[in-house]
Design an enzyme around this catalytic site. Structure first.
Site, PDB file in Angstrom:
ATOM      1  N   ARG A 139       0.699  -1.451  -0.081  1.00 27.55           N
ATOM      2  CA  ARG A 139       0.038  -0.120  -0.090  1.00 27.55           C
ATOM      3  C   ARG A 139       0.897   1.335   0.038  1.00 27.55           C
ATOM      4  O   ARG A 139       0.499   2.321  -0.727  1.00 27.55           O
ATOM      5  CB  ARG A 139      -1.006  -0.069   1.241  1.00 27.55           C
ATOM      6  CG  ARG A 139      -1.582   1.278   1.378  1.00 27.55           C
ATOM      7  CD  ARG A 139      -3.064   1.039   2.180  1.00 27.55           C
ATOM      8  NE  ARG A 139      -3.620   0.033   1.520  1.00 27.55           N
ATOM      9  CZ  ARG A 139      -4.488  -0.776   2.148  1.00 27.55           C
ATOM     10  NH1 ARG A 139      -4.603  -1.057   3.251  1.00 27.55           N
ATOM     11  NH2 ARG A 139      -5.289  -1.738   1.207  1.00 27.55           N
ATOM     12  N   TYR A 140       1.862   1.299   0.436  1.00 26.65           N
ATOM     13  CA  TYR A 140       2.754   2.344   0.882  1.00 26.65           C
ATOM     14  C   TYR A 140       4.109   2.371   0.142  1.00 26.65           C
ATOM     15  O   TYR A 140       4.521   1.007  -0.033  1.00 26.65           O
ATOM     16  CB  TYR A 140       3.193   2.654   2.208  1.00 26.65           C
ATOM     17  CG  TYR A 140       2.157   2.797   3.077  1.00 26.65           C
ATOM     18  CD1 TYR A 140       1.340   4.205   3.378  1.00 26.65           C
ATOM     19  CD2 TYR A 140       1.469   1.730   4.247  1.00 26.65           C
ATOM     20  CE1 TYR A 140       0.456   4.348   4.344  1.00 26.65           C
ATOM     21  CE2 TYR A 140       0.656   1.947   5.054  1.00 26.65           C
ATOM     22  CZ  TYR A 140      -0.014   3.160   5.249  1.00 26.65           C
ATOM     23  OH  TYR A 140      -1.079   3.265   6.057  1.00 26.65           O
ATOM     24  N   ARG A 143       7.062   0.309   2.361  1.00 25.65           N
ATOM     25  CA  ARG A 143       6.868  -0.919   2.986  1.00 25.65           C
ATOM     26  C   ARG A 143       5.791  -1.883   2.684  1.00 25.65           C
ATOM     27  O   ARG A 143       4.812  -1.310   2.132  1.00 25.65           O
ATOM     28  CB  ARG A 143       6.652  -0.571   4.328  1.00 25.65           C
ATOM     29  CG  ARG A 143       5.630   0.511   4.685  1.00 25.65           C
ATOM     30  CD  ARG A 143       5.944   1.479   5.806  1.00 25.65           C
ATOM     31  NE  ARG A 143       4.692   2.176   6.442  1.00 25.65           N
ATOM     32  CZ  ARG A 143       4.408   3.304   5.963  1.00 25.65           C
ATOM     33  NH1 ARG A 143       5.288   3.951   4.922  1.00 25.65           N
ATOM     34  NH2 ARG A 143       3.338   4.122   6.194  1.00 25.65           N
ATOM     35  N   CYS A 152      -4.100 -18.150  14.071  1.00 28.83           N
ATOM     36  CA  CYS A 152      -3.745 -17.368  15.249  1.00 28.83           C
ATOM     37  C   CYS A 152      -3.938 -18.285  16.597  1.00 28.83           C
ATOM     38  O   CYS A 152      -4.743 -19.305  16.546  1.00 28.83           O
ATOM     39  CB  CYS A 152      -5.048 -16.297  15.663  1.00 28.83           C
ATOM     40  SG  CYS A 152      -4.589 -14.867  14.320  1.00 28.83           S
ATOM     41  N   CYS A 156      -9.989 -13.616  17.785  1.00 29.63           N
ATOM     42  CA  CYS A 156     -10.496 -12.279  18.406  1.00 29.63           C
ATOM     43  C   CYS A 156     -11.974 -12.136  17.444  1.00 29.63           C
ATOM     44  O   CYS A 156     -11.792 -11.987  16.196  1.00 29.63           O
ATOM     45  CB  CYS A 156      -9.697 -11.026  17.993  1.00 29.63           C
ATOM     46  SG  CYS A 156      -8.200 -11.400  18.807  1.00 29.63           S
ATOM     47  N   CYS A 159     -11.942  -9.379  14.703  1.00 29.43           N
ATOM     48  CA  CYS A 159     -10.795  -9.570  13.653  1.00 29.43           C
ATOM     49  C   CYS A 159     -11.356  -8.630  12.317  1.00 29.43           C
ATOM     50  O   CYS A 159     -12.164  -9.065  11.777  1.00 29.43           O
ATOM     51  CB  CYS A 159     -10.632 -10.838  13.259  1.00 29.43           C
ATOM     52  SG  CYS A 159      -9.441 -11.127  12.127  1.00 29.43           S
ATOM     53  N   ARG A 161      -9.379  -9.263   9.675  1.00 27.82           N
ATOM     54  CA  ARG A 161      -9.174 -10.059   8.778  1.00 27.82           C
ATOM     55  C   ARG A 161      -9.790 -11.320   8.623  1.00 27.82           C
ATOM     56  O   ARG A 161      -9.504 -12.338   8.235  1.00 27.82           O
ATOM     57  CB  ARG A 161      -7.654 -10.442   8.548  1.00 27.82           C
ATOM     58  CG  ARG A 161      -6.806  -9.380   8.048  1.00 27.82           C
ATOM     59  CD  ARG A 161      -5.499  -9.326   7.434  1.00 27.82           C
ATOM     60  NE  ARG A 161      -4.851  -8.141   7.454  1.00 27.82           N
ATOM     61  CZ  ARG A 161      -4.024  -7.859   7.984  1.00 27.82           C
ATOM     62  NH1 ARG A 161      -3.437  -8.445   8.952  1.00 27.82           N
ATOM     63  NH2 ARG A 161      -3.328  -6.626   8.183  1.00 27.82           N
ATOM     64  N   ASP A 322     -12.477  -1.267  12.328  1.00 20.50           N
ATOM     65  CA  ASP A 322     -12.716  -1.120  11.032  1.00 20.50           C
ATOM     66  C   ASP A 322     -14.143  -1.432  10.685  1.00 20.50           C
ATOM     67  O   ASP A 322     -14.752  -2.472  11.191  1.00 20.50           O
ATOM     68  CB  ASP A 322     -11.795  -2.075  10.155  1.00 20.50           C
ATOM     69  CG  ASP A 322     -10.434  -1.590  10.063  1.00 20.50           C
ATOM     70  OD1 ASP A 322     -10.149  -0.437  10.095  1.00 20.50           O
ATOM     71  OD2 ASP A 322      -9.357  -2.561   9.973  1.00 20.50           O
ATOM     72  N   ASP A 359      -8.185   3.390   9.537  1.00 19.09           N
ATOM     73  CA  ASP A 359      -7.622   2.682   8.191  1.00 19.09           C
ATOM     74  C   ASP A 359      -8.594   3.148   7.272  1.00 19.09           C
ATOM     75  O   ASP A 359      -9.794   2.730   7.056  1.00 19.09           O
ATOM     76  CB  ASP A 359      -7.623   1.242   8.359  1.00 19.09           C
ATOM     77  CG  ASP A 359      -6.245   0.781   7.697  1.00 19.09           C
ATOM     78  OD1 ASP A 359      -5.896   1.473   6.798  1.00 19.09           O
ATOM     79  OD2 ASP A 359      -5.446  -0.193   8.371  1.00 19.09           O
ATOM     80  N   LYS A 366      -3.517   4.329   6.920  1.00 17.21           N
ATOM     81  CA  LYS A 366      -3.917   4.819   8.364  1.00 17.21           C
ATOM     82  C   LYS A 366      -3.860   6.156   8.159  1.00 17.21           C
ATOM     83  O   LYS A 366      -2.815   6.776   8.058  1.00 17.21           O
ATOM     84  CB  LYS A 366      -2.761   4.136   9.180  1.00 17.21           C
ATOM     85  CG  LYS A 366      -2.725   2.615   9.414  1.00 17.21           C
ATOM     86  CD  LYS A 366      -1.798   2.097  10.518  1.00 17.21           C
ATOM     87  CE  LYS A 366      -1.638   0.508  10.218  1.00 17.21           C
ATOM     88  NZ  LYS A 366      -1.364  -0.008   9.312  1.00 17.21           N
TER      89      LYS A 366
HETATM   90  C1  LIG Z   1      -0.524  -0.786   8.663  1.00 20.92           C
HETATM   91  C2  LIG Z   1       0.084  -1.124   7.531  1.00 20.92           C
HETATM   92  C3  LIG Z   1       1.350  -0.991   7.256  1.00 20.92           C
HETATM   93  C4  LIG Z   1       2.506  -0.392   8.241  1.00 20.92           C
HETATM   94  O1  LIG Z   1       1.836   0.814   8.510  1.00 20.92           O
HETATM   95  P1  LIG Z   1       2.855   1.808   9.802  1.00 20.92           P
HETATM   96  O2  LIG Z   1       1.938   3.190   9.822  1.00 20.92           O
HETATM   97  O3  LIG Z   1       4.086   2.219   9.156  1.00 20.92           O
HETATM   98  O4  LIG Z   1       3.071   1.113  11.064  1.00 20.92           O
HETATM   99  C5  LIG Z   1       1.834  -1.432   6.102  1.00 20.92           C
HETATM  100  N1  LIG Z   1       1.297  -1.782   5.221  1.00 20.92           N
HETATM  101  C6  LIG Z   1      -0.065  -2.017   5.176  1.00 20.92           C
HETATM  102  C7  LIG Z   1      -0.759  -2.417   3.863  1.00 20.92           C
HETATM  103  C8  LIG Z   1      -0.587  -1.730   6.648  1.00 20.92           C
HETATM  104  O5  LIG Z   1      -2.020  -1.945   6.647  1.00 20.92           O
END
Ligand SMILES: *Cc1c(COP(=O)(O)O)cnc(C)c1O
Length: 396
Positions: A139-140, A143, A152, A156, A159, A161, A322, A359, A366
């Site tokens: 997504r980002y 990362r 798990c 929970c 959840c 997911r 969520d 989210d 986020k």
């Molecule tokens: C939460 C999340 C992250 C990590 O987000 P940070 O704000 O860096 O902790 C990375 N990818 C996805 C898809 C996420 O949901």
């Protein structure tokens, strides 16, 4: 003595753990619960024993709590959806009489879970859409999220997911190769400097599976930073063995985010698990889901944050729950979360203040939300308020 019954990583440590389990800070002694009264302490401390003896059916659950009609209805329907699984450890922390017990509500399904409310979705954060390879969410730019397992220790009821997670899923055929495409994708994308391994709970995998995965990702030169998202120190602290810690330690820098929702989750046993991780140089953060009737009061949330700092876990995120199908009974208004943030910032240590995020539904990532401290902004001038509501002007 009895040392050969389970694999004991470090006999002395284990003895000390058992000693401390016998004098828990909060939690009934497990031997006081009829179902567990004859369990050998070494078995109790063995995480495989805990997993094998999870409560997965109504018949066992009735031996631990007095089931109410809404829970009864929830249990009847839970088969086929997000499974029921409660570790014996967690079972001892639930209130047998009180269906509003915060630990019980997170673990025992109720009829409300099977209602779908307006705006609720199967995949609210559109993770499936942003998946360039199996088990990967990108997504980002810098990362990725790697979903290492669908399982798990405990499921929970809130959840996010639940579309993926549970014990009903059939196992994949080739466990050794299942992440090959994901690893290849990370390898070929030099912008990815941070890999978050979550799931499911990656720490329910066996030590060698965890090590194989960490080794493959560590071998990618542009990956600077590894993290694991887990709830195991809270739901199955016995899993944090000396052997696991020694494995994780080899892949430093590796950070761990732990899902904590209520101060009652911070037992002496949980503290031992967190101490083992911290002592081996793994920085710990927390993630908390804002849950109606569980942690939606400012004093409970503040207590949780204070207790996290005491076990060396730095509060990281509070999530708005969520809009995933069947979670309406857990969701609070956003104003509830903003008010909690208002009651934290300035009123307590900055280290005890996480970031409250939504989210973004549909895949926005986020988004931080919180009280507004900027009253007005003009050229060269900010009018601000502090945590007490006093007004200050900052001139640029
Ligand atoms: C939460 C999340 C992250 C990590 O987000 P940070 O704000 O860096 O902790 C990375 N990818 C996805 C898809 C996420 O949901």
């Amino acid at each position: 003595m009895g040392n050969n019954i389970v694999t004991v990583d470090n006999h002395k440590l284990q003895q000390e753990q058992i000693q401390q389990v016998r004098t828990p800070r909060r939690s009934t002694d497990y031997q006081q619960i009829a179902l567990y009264k004859d369990v050998n302490p070494l078995d109790w401390e063995d995480w495989h024993w805990q997993v094998k003896h999870r409560i997965c059916a109504k018949e066992e659950l009735t031996q631990v709590i007095k089931i109410t009609p809404p829970e009864e209805a929830g249990l009847r329907k839970a088969a086929g959806r997000l499974s029921l699984a409660i570790t014996p450890y967690w079972a001892t922390l639930m209130d047998a009489e009180d269906p509003a017990c915060p630990l019980r509500r997170q673990a025992v399904p109720v009829a409300d879970e099977f209602a779908v409310s307006p705006h609720e979705m199967v995949d609210p954060c559109a993770e499936d859409r942003d998946s360039p390879a199996p088990h990967l969410v990108h997504r980002y730019p810098d990362r990725v999220l790697l979903l290492a397992t669908e399982h798990c220790a405990m499921y929970c009821r809130h959840c996010t997911r639940r579309r993926l997670v549970g014990d009903n899923e059939k196992e994949e055929i080739n466990p050794a190769q299942r992440f090959d495409a994901a690893v290849e994708y990370i390898k070929s994308n030099r912008k990815i400097r941070d890999v978050l391994i979550s799931g499911g709970d990656p720490l329910v995998l066996e030590d060698d599976e965890i090590e194989n995965l960490l080794k493959k990702i560590r071998a990618i030169s542009h990956v600077e930073f590894l993290r694991i998202g887990t709830r195991v120190p809270v739901t199955l602290p016995q899993r944090i063995t000396e052997k696991l810690v020694n494995t994780l330690k080899k892949y430093s820098p590796l950070w761990i985010s732990i899902h904590f929702n209520h101060p009652k989750e911070i037992t002496k046993r949980c503290k031992i698990a967190c101490d083992m991780l911290s002592d081996s140089g793994i920085p710990l953060g927390s993630q908390t889901v804002l849950l109606k009737g569980i942690n939606d009061r400012p004093y409970i949330m503040k207590k949780l944050m204070h207790e996290l700092l005491q076990i060396r876990v730095r509060p990281y995120y509070i999530y708005q729950c969520d809009p995933v199908r069947g979670t309406q009974h857990f969701r609070t208004p956003v104003a509830t979360g903003i008010n909690i943030m208002e009651k934290l910032r300035g009123h307590t240590s900055g280290y005890a203040v996480p970031v409250y995020v939504i989210d973004g539904p549909g895949g926005g990532g986020k988004i931080p939300v919180g009280p507004n401290y900027i009253l007005s902004q003009a050229k060269g001038k900010y009018v601000l308020r502090n945590y007490k509501g006093k007004i200050y002007t900052y001139l640029e």
